[in-house]
Design a protein around this motif. Sequence first.
Motif, PDB file in Angstrom:
ATOM      1  N   MET A 211       0.839  -1.200   0.000  1.00  0.00           N
ATOM      2  CA  MET A 211       0.000   0.000   0.000  1.00  0.00           C
ATOM      3  C   MET A 211       0.875   1.252   0.000  1.00  0.00           C
ATOM      4  SD  MET A 211      -2.990  -1.185   2.677  1.00  0.00           S
ATOM      5  CE  MET A 211      -3.973   0.300   2.483  1.00  0.00           C
ATOM      6  N   GLN A 212       0.487   2.227  -0.784  1.00  0.00           N
ATOM      7  CA  GLN A 212       1.240   3.475  -0.874  1.00  0.00           C
ATOM      8  C   GLN A 212       0.903   4.435   0.259  1.00  0.00           C
ATOM      9  OE1 GLN A 212       0.154   4.724  -4.847  1.00  0.00           O
ATOM     10  NE2 GLN A 212       1.760   3.496  -5.800  1.00  0.00           N
ATOM     11  N   ARG A 213      -0.240   4.239   0.906  1.00  0.00           N
ATOM     12  CA  ARG A 213      -0.648   5.061   2.042  1.00  0.00           C
ATOM     13  C   ARG A 213      -1.507   4.210   2.965  1.00  0.00           C
ATOM     14  NH1 ARG A 213      -2.971   6.498  -2.589  1.00  0.00           N
ATOM     15  NH2 ARG A 213      -5.236   6.224  -2.802  1.00  0.00           N
ATOM     16  N   MET A 214      -1.587   4.598   4.220  1.00  0.00           N
ATOM     17  CA  MET A 214      -2.356   3.845   5.197  1.00  0.00           C
ATOM     18  C   MET A 214      -3.844   3.877   4.854  1.00  0.00           C
ATOM     19  SD  MET A 214      -0.264   2.534   7.365  1.00  0.00           S
ATOM     20  CE  MET A 214      -1.345   2.130   8.733  1.00  0.00           C
ATOM     21  N   GLY A 215      -4.514   2.771   5.097  1.00  0.00           N
ATOM     22  CA  GLY A 215      -5.951   2.691   4.864  1.00  0.00           C
ATOM     23  C   GLY A 215      -6.475   1.342   5.300  1.00  0.00           C
ATOM     24  N   GLY A 277      -8.707   3.362   1.020  1.00  0.00           N
ATOM     25  CA  GLY A 277      -7.807   4.435   1.395  1.00  0.00           C
ATOM     26  C   GLY A 277      -7.105   5.058   0.206  1.00  0.00           C
TER      27      GLY A 277
END
Length: 277
Positions: A211-215, A277
């Motif tokens: 994942m490139q960002r938290m979600g 996300g």
Amino acid sequence: MPEAEQPDAASNASAEAEMGFGALAAQLEPLGKGRFKLDGAAGWMQGRTMYGGTAAFIAYSAAKLAFPDLPPLRAAQVGFVAPVGEHLEVEVTMLRQGRSVAQVETSLLCDGAVAQRTLWLFGAGRESNGTVAAAVLPNVIQPEDSPRLTANDMAPAFTARMDMRRADPPEGSPPGTIRRWVRLKDRSGLDPVGELVGIGDALPPGSARAMQRMGPISSITWALTILGEVPPTRDGWWLLETRSNHMANGFSSETLRLWNSEGVEVMHGLQSVAVFG
């Protein structure tokens, strides 16, 4: 019970919080033919839904209670339909029982709505027409030689019920892969297959590492196969791995594998995951 002997609310909450899988199964209360209820599964939640392995274990336990003469479990197809709360009912239906194979359906209901539905395949052993041995993982680093996870690495509440240690190979895991040693702190009252059902979904999806960002991430389906008779493992340790096969457009296809302490593969699965996300 006389009023003086009744435990207070704090004691009840503490008892619930300490319930292992065996105690949860013992809490299943019959409501009639093929129907059960369970009031209170505190400590097994992850956000607003119950940990998927716990929900699957409760359904498996209800199936065994409804049909105590079932042969060994061979496979299951779990559908995570909606959030599963701490208070639920289970409906168990025998779809077909042949001479060696039984197919059982379970439905977990919360507030009257289906939250999880599973098809269980039970099958008696018979004389084998050829064999293929389960794969053995080479150069397994034992849990005693593996680093412990920190509290931040075990954020969901249910992970407090487990010991977990990092188990990535020395050269590192492939992209989108997570591997951990996992052991239940309370294994009392468990049969070997029920234990595997309970811990088989314990790791985050491998896609979490891509994942490139938290979600948030949410399991949608989980298909599992038990590879023959469950071999013993040392001190309750099982080696788990989740690996993303393909991740795009908000979904990930994941392979789930589980080995015993000797590196013998015991369970193999495939999971569909929603990535937000």
